[in-house]
Enzyme design. Structure first.
Site, short mmCIF file in Angstrom:
data_model
loop_
_atom_site.label_atom_id
_atom_site.label_comp_id
_atom_site.label_asym_id
_atom_site.label_seq_id
_atom_site.Cartn_x
_atom_site.Cartn_y
_atom_site.Cartn_z
N HIS A 2 -5.22 -14.65 29.58
CA HIS A 2 -5.58 -15.16 28.25
C HIS A 2 -5.40 -14.13 27.15
O HIS A 2 -5.17 -14.49 26.00
CB HIS A 2 -6.99 -15.76 28.29
CG HIS A 2 -7.00 -17.09 28.96
ND1 HIS A 2 -7.21 -17.23 30.30
CD2 HIS A 2 -6.73 -18.32 28.49
CE1 HIS A 2 -7.09 -18.50 30.63
NE2 HIS A 2 -6.81 -19.19 29.55
N CYS B 157 0.53 -28.61 26.42
CA CYS B 157 -0.16 -27.61 25.61
C CYS B 157 -0.08 -26.22 26.24
O CYS B 157 -0.67 -25.28 25.73
CB CYS B 157 -1.61 -28.01 25.36
SG CYS B 157 -2.58 -28.12 26.87
C1 PEP Z 1 -2.80 -24.38 30.48
O1 PEP Z 1 -3.32 -24.13 31.58
O2 PEP Z 1 -1.58 -24.60 30.34
C2 PEP Z 1 -3.62 -24.42 29.26
C3 PEP Z 1 -3.10 -24.78 28.11
O3 PEP Z 1 -4.92 -24.05 29.37
P1 PEP Z 1 -5.43 -22.53 29.36
O4 PEP Z 1 -4.22 -21.66 29.10
O5 PEP Z 1 -6.46 -22.39 28.33
O6 PEP Z 1 -5.93 -22.38 30.76
#
Ligand code: PEP
Ligand code: MG
Length: 540
Positions: free
Chosen positions: A182, A478
């Site tokens: 992240h 996303c």
């Molecule tokens: C994903 O897993 O692609 C996502 C958008 O969620 P995160 O990156 O917050 O886990």
């Protein structure tokens, strides 16, 4: 001596030249002569003062962005920097002959050590804060300052660190770290070039030395030539110009050359990202990561705290999609109060019904005139959506403007049960970050690659899109794959309706869509899937 190139992996694109700010240890064996000690003390005091005013600046900017909770955390750092106990200890170290950076590091570590020993989770957290303060102030005493746009060098960073430092750093180079962790996502989103996996040699850099960080090549170059520095400065200028062009075209739709429309939304966890995304033409928010602002929380956030975070962001979205994801805590997003949990995402919320009710109530209360969509993370089964739907129906006042409820498809289980989940969902959002790692059996926090074009991943995306469209649902992507120029045409070709991408990528993604031919994308995607099926057939 010529250039020295350290190799890692690019995690957020861009090239920058700047002075290194090493967030490491500043303890040296150097002894300061007796007559120089008062001046050394002055240097330490100035470093702490500079850190205080930099932090005050950040508090002001966070408040202006509506991030009151974050501002309070930074204010704690100010109080610690002003603590006379800290200054006393620094003075003792300096008067015994230690340099200012060494004295600051040792004093902060000693106080942190005392706090570490206390059996109180809140105080243990403060220990990490005082160590971080010590590192920053020591870096300043060495002569480097993030405020002047430095390139941050560290072993690893949490997403919250990047968000804070993002207000000042122009680049980040990490000894460890993974491209899909992240911290890397937040860096990409704020447009901060980042290289990870450089190994321990990067920590040998001296604060204050000029480096070029080339995240496109995945390298950090020490002793860069003048021409490399110029090229880096030109790259930065080019990115700024591209941003201006995207801003100028922000009201033009993202239509392929043969007239197929793709909606481009922004991923955000802060007001700054949302505002930047809208500046560059985002048509709404496709993923509001509600857990990121609360990674330092000591308990589940109250309804009031959540409304305070959500309302100013959602207020900018009248009649536009605002996709608010329920808390996706767990893995590298585990706040202190959830330490030790093995669960993640919706599993955690479903075992705490009061917390779920509070979050749903906060979202509904903060929605204003936004076209509200509530997104459920880490779904594995349609029953989870049913349980959320039931809880949502019980939220007071929800009846007047019923929000849409969507499932994130980011586990293999969810993709394989997409048809059943579609029956109880209003929309789908594919989380390619987790889905890719799950499909390929990789570790997201350490992984150096995220190949969403792997046939095993494409097949899961294809199954998901088909199930959604058969049920009349819209499908969004996303995950980061949506802003990867090599994957984007395949996603559009597979029929993905919406792309939600990091703020810094919104303008580019809209432009890339305008340059695509939809019929060609469809054929190319089909061909990739056919080839993969064929290869599987041959192996059997
Ligand atoms: C994903 O897993 O692609 C996502 C958008 O969620 P995160 O990156 O917050 O886990
Ligand atoms: Mg995810």
């Amino acid at each position: 001596m010529g250039e020295l190139t350290l190799r890692g992996v690019g995690a957020a694109p861009g090239v920058v030249a700047g002075r290194a700010v090493v967030l490491g240890t500043y303890v040296s064996g150097e002894t300061v002569a007796l007559e120089r000690r008062p001046a050394e003390m002055e240097r330490a005091r100035e470093a702490l003062d500079a850190e205080i005013s930099a932090l005050e600046d950040i508090v002001e900017r966070l408040r202006a962005m509506g991030r009151a909770g974050d501002a309070e955390i930074v204010e704690t750092g100010i109080l610690m920097a002003k603590d006379p106990v800290l200054l006393d200890r620094i003075e003792q170290h300096i008067m015994s002959g230690q340099s200012a950076p060494t004295a600051i590091s040792r004093a902060a570590d000693a106080i942190a050590h005392v706090l570490d020993g206390l059996e109180d989770a809140t105080l243990a957290e403060r220990a990490a804060d005082i160590r971080s303060l010590g590192r920053r102030a020591a870096a300043r005493a060495v002569g480097a300052s993030l405020g002047s746009g430095g390139v941050l060098i560290a072993t690893d960073l949490g997403p919250a660190d990047v968000a804070d430092l993002g207000l000042a750093a122009t680049g980040a180079a990490l000894a460890d770290g993974g491209v899909t962790a992240h911290a890397a996502i937040v860096a990409r989103s704020l447009g901060i070039p980042m290289v990870v996996g450089l190994g321990p040699e990067v920590l040998e850099l001296k604060s204050g030395e000029v480096v070029v960080l080339d995240a496109d090549e995945g390298v950090v170059v020490r002793r860069p030539t003048r021409s490399r520095i110029e090229a880096a400065n030109q790259d930065r200028e080019r990115r700024q110009q591209a941003r201006e062009t995207a801003r100028a075209r922000r009201n033009e739709p993202a239509l392929t050359t043969d007239g197929h429309r793709v909606t481009v939304l922004v991923n955000a966890a802060t007001m700054a990202e949302a505002v930047e995304g809208f500046e560059l033409g985002a048509e709404g928010i496709g993923l509001l990561r509600t857990e990121l602002p609360f990674l330092d929380a000591q308990a589940w956030p109250s309804v009031e705290t959540q409304v305070e975070f959500l309302r100013p962001i959602l207020a900018r979205l009248a009649n536009r999609p605002a996709t608010v994801r329920l808390f996706d805590f767990g893995a590298d997003k585990t706040p202190p109060f959830l330490r030790g949990t093995a669960k993640r995402g919706i599993d955690l919320l479903l075992e705490s019904p009061d917390v779920l009710r509070a979050q749903l109530a906060a979202i509904v209360e903060a929605a204003g005139d936004a076209e509200l969509r509530i997104l459920v993370p880490m779904v594995v089964h349609s029953d989870q959506l049913r349980a959320i739907r039931k809880a949502l129906d019980e939220v007071p006042g929800v009846g007047q403007r019923r929000p849409q409820l969507g499932a994130m498809i980011e586990t293999r289980e969810a993709a394989m049960s997409a048809a059943a989940i579609a029956d109880v969902s209003d929309f789908f959002s594919i989380g390619t970050n987790d889905l890719t790692q799950a499909a390929l059996g990789l570790d997201r926090e350490r992984s150096r690659t995220a190949p969403a074009t792997d046939p095993r991943v494409l097949r899961l995306i294809d199954v998901t899109v088909r199930a959604a469209h058969a049920a009349g649902l819209t499908v969004d992507v996303c995950g980061e794959a949506g802003s990867d120029p090599t994957v984007l045409p395949v996603l559009v070709g597979l029929g993905v309706d919406e792309l939600s991408v990091a703020a810094a990528r919104v303008g580019e993604v809209r432009q890339w869509v305008r340059e695509l031919d939809y019929a060609t994308c469809r054929n190319a995607a089909r061909q990739l899937l056919d080839e993969a099926a064929h290869a599987r057939g041959e192996r059997v």
